[in-house]
Design a protein around this motif. Sequence first.
Motif, mmCIF file in Angstrom:
data_model
loop_
_atom_site.group_PDB
_atom_site.id
_atom_site.type_symbol
_atom_site.label_atom_id
_atom_site.label_comp_id
_atom_site.label_asym_id
_atom_site.label_seq_id
_atom_site.Cartn_x
_atom_site.Cartn_y
_atom_site.Cartn_z
ATOM 1 N N ASP A 186 -2.846 0.214 -3.971
ATOM 2 C CA ASP A 186 -2.326 -1.115 -3.690
ATOM 3 C C ASP A 186 -2.056 -1.776 -5.036
ATOM 4 O OD1 ASP A 186 -1.463 -3.400 -2.483
ATOM 5 O OD2 ASP A 186 -3.343 -3.880 -1.498
ATOM 6 N N GLU B 299 0.825 -1.203 0.000
ATOM 7 C CA GLU B 299 0.000 0.000 0.000
ATOM 8 C C GLU B 299 0.864 1.259 0.000
ATOM 9 O OE1 GLU B 299 -2.263 2.331 3.511
ATOM 10 O OE2 GLU B 299 -2.505 0.173 3.459
ATOM 11 N N VAL C 215 -7.435 2.156 -4.369
ATOM 12 C CA VAL C 215 -8.404 1.340 -3.624
ATOM 13 C C VAL C 215 -9.252 2.175 -2.666
ATOM 14 C CG1 VAL C 215 -7.092 -0.810 -3.822
ATOM 15 C CG2 VAL C 215 -6.644 0.735 -1.896
ATOM 16 N N SER D 158 -5.580 3.773 7.217
ATOM 17 C CA SER D 158 -4.339 4.326 6.661
ATOM 18 C C SER D 158 -4.555 5.742 6.142
ATOM 19 C CB SER D 158 -3.813 3.443 5.526
ATOM 20 O OG SER D 158 -3.402 2.195 6.019
ATOM 21 N N THR E 85 -14.852 -3.912 -2.833
ATOM 22 C CA THR E 85 -14.140 -5.193 -2.795
ATOM 23 C C THR E 85 -12.883 -5.137 -1.935
ATOM 24 O OG1 THR E 85 -12.917 -4.625 -4.801
ATOM 25 C CG2 THR E 85 -14.957 -5.918 -5.078
ATOM 26 N N GLU E 86 -12.495 -3.942 -1.504
ATOM 27 C CA GLU E 86 -11.255 -3.769 -0.739
ATOM 28 C C GLU E 86 -11.502 -3.330 0.712
ATOM 29 O OE1 GLU E 86 -8.344 -4.678 -2.095
ATOM 30 O OE2 GLU E 86 -9.524 -5.251 -3.836
ATOM 31 N N ARG E 87 -12.735 -3.398 1.147
ATOM 32 C CA ARG E 87 -13.062 -2.963 2.501
ATOM 33 C C ARG E 87 -12.559 -3.959 3.538
ATOM 34 N NH1 ARG E 87 -18.978 -0.373 1.233
ATOM 35 N NH2 ARG E 87 -18.118 1.505 0.304
ATOM 36 N N ARG E 88 -12.398 -3.446 4.762
ATOM 37 C CA ARG E 88 -11.954 -4.229 5.916
ATOM 38 C C ARG E 88 -10.516 -4.721 5.750
ATOM 39 N NH1 ARG E 88 -15.510 -4.165 9.512
ATOM 40 N NH2 ARG E 88 -14.609 -5.822 10.759
ATOM 41 N N LYS E 89 -9.731 -3.933 5.012
ATOM 42 C CA LYS E 89 -8.314 -4.250 4.831
ATOM 43 C C LYS E 89 -7.424 -3.152 5.415
ATOM 44 C CE LYS E 89 -9.073 -7.038 0.693
ATOM 45 N NZ LYS E 89 -8.750 -7.229 -0.734
ATOM 46 N N GLY E 90 -8.033 -2.177 6.090
ATOM 47 C CA GLY E 90 -7.257 -1.137 6.747
ATOM 48 C C GLY E 90 -6.985 0.111 5.932
ATOM 49 N N TYR E 91 -7.554 0.216 4.741
ATOM 50 C CA TYR E 91 -7.280 1.387 3.905
ATOM 51 C C TYR E 91 -7.861 2.670 4.499
ATOM 52 C CZ TYR E 91 -5.829 -2.059 0.453
ATOM 53 O OH TYR E 91 -5.190 -3.090 -0.186
ATOM 54 N N THR F 242 -13.793 3.669 0.316
ATOM 55 C CA THR F 242 -12.950 2.528 -0.035
ATOM 56 C C THR F 242 -13.707 1.680 -1.042
ATOM 57 O OG1 THR F 242 -11.966 2.527 2.171
ATOM 58 C CG2 THR F 242 -11.698 0.532 0.876
#
Length: 139
Positions: A46, A2, A51, A83, A74-80, A71
Amino acid sequence: MESLKMAQLIDLDDIVKIDEEVIGNISRCEFIKKSIEEERCIIANDKDLIVGFLIFDTHFFDCNFISLIITKPTERRKGYATSLIEYLINISPTKKIFSSTNTSNIRMQEVFKANGFIKSGYVENLDEGDPEIIYFKSK
């Protein structure tokens, strides 16, 4: 891996596509474009794909205000989102950071809580029957 940085106009189409995926239209295109031009839009990349993004300003009682965090679904709950928030806090020209979300948006309330924001009040009558919760965090 990331990476986070200020968005550039070359990123506009990709950011608007993410926004459209979430809200179902491109009505915020000019708002997003203006925030990029004014260096108030941060993007999370990413593998060279955008994302997520965060838009902020300092017009809320001269404090930083996060007006939008999106976000890619499809990319949720990954910490974006976390960040993006942390990046903003690090570059924030103000010690106080505010944001808001509807009482119905439980997922965003969880993001704020996980990032140390506290509830600071409510605003009625923005969205009928769905008050806005104001959140606050100090640097």
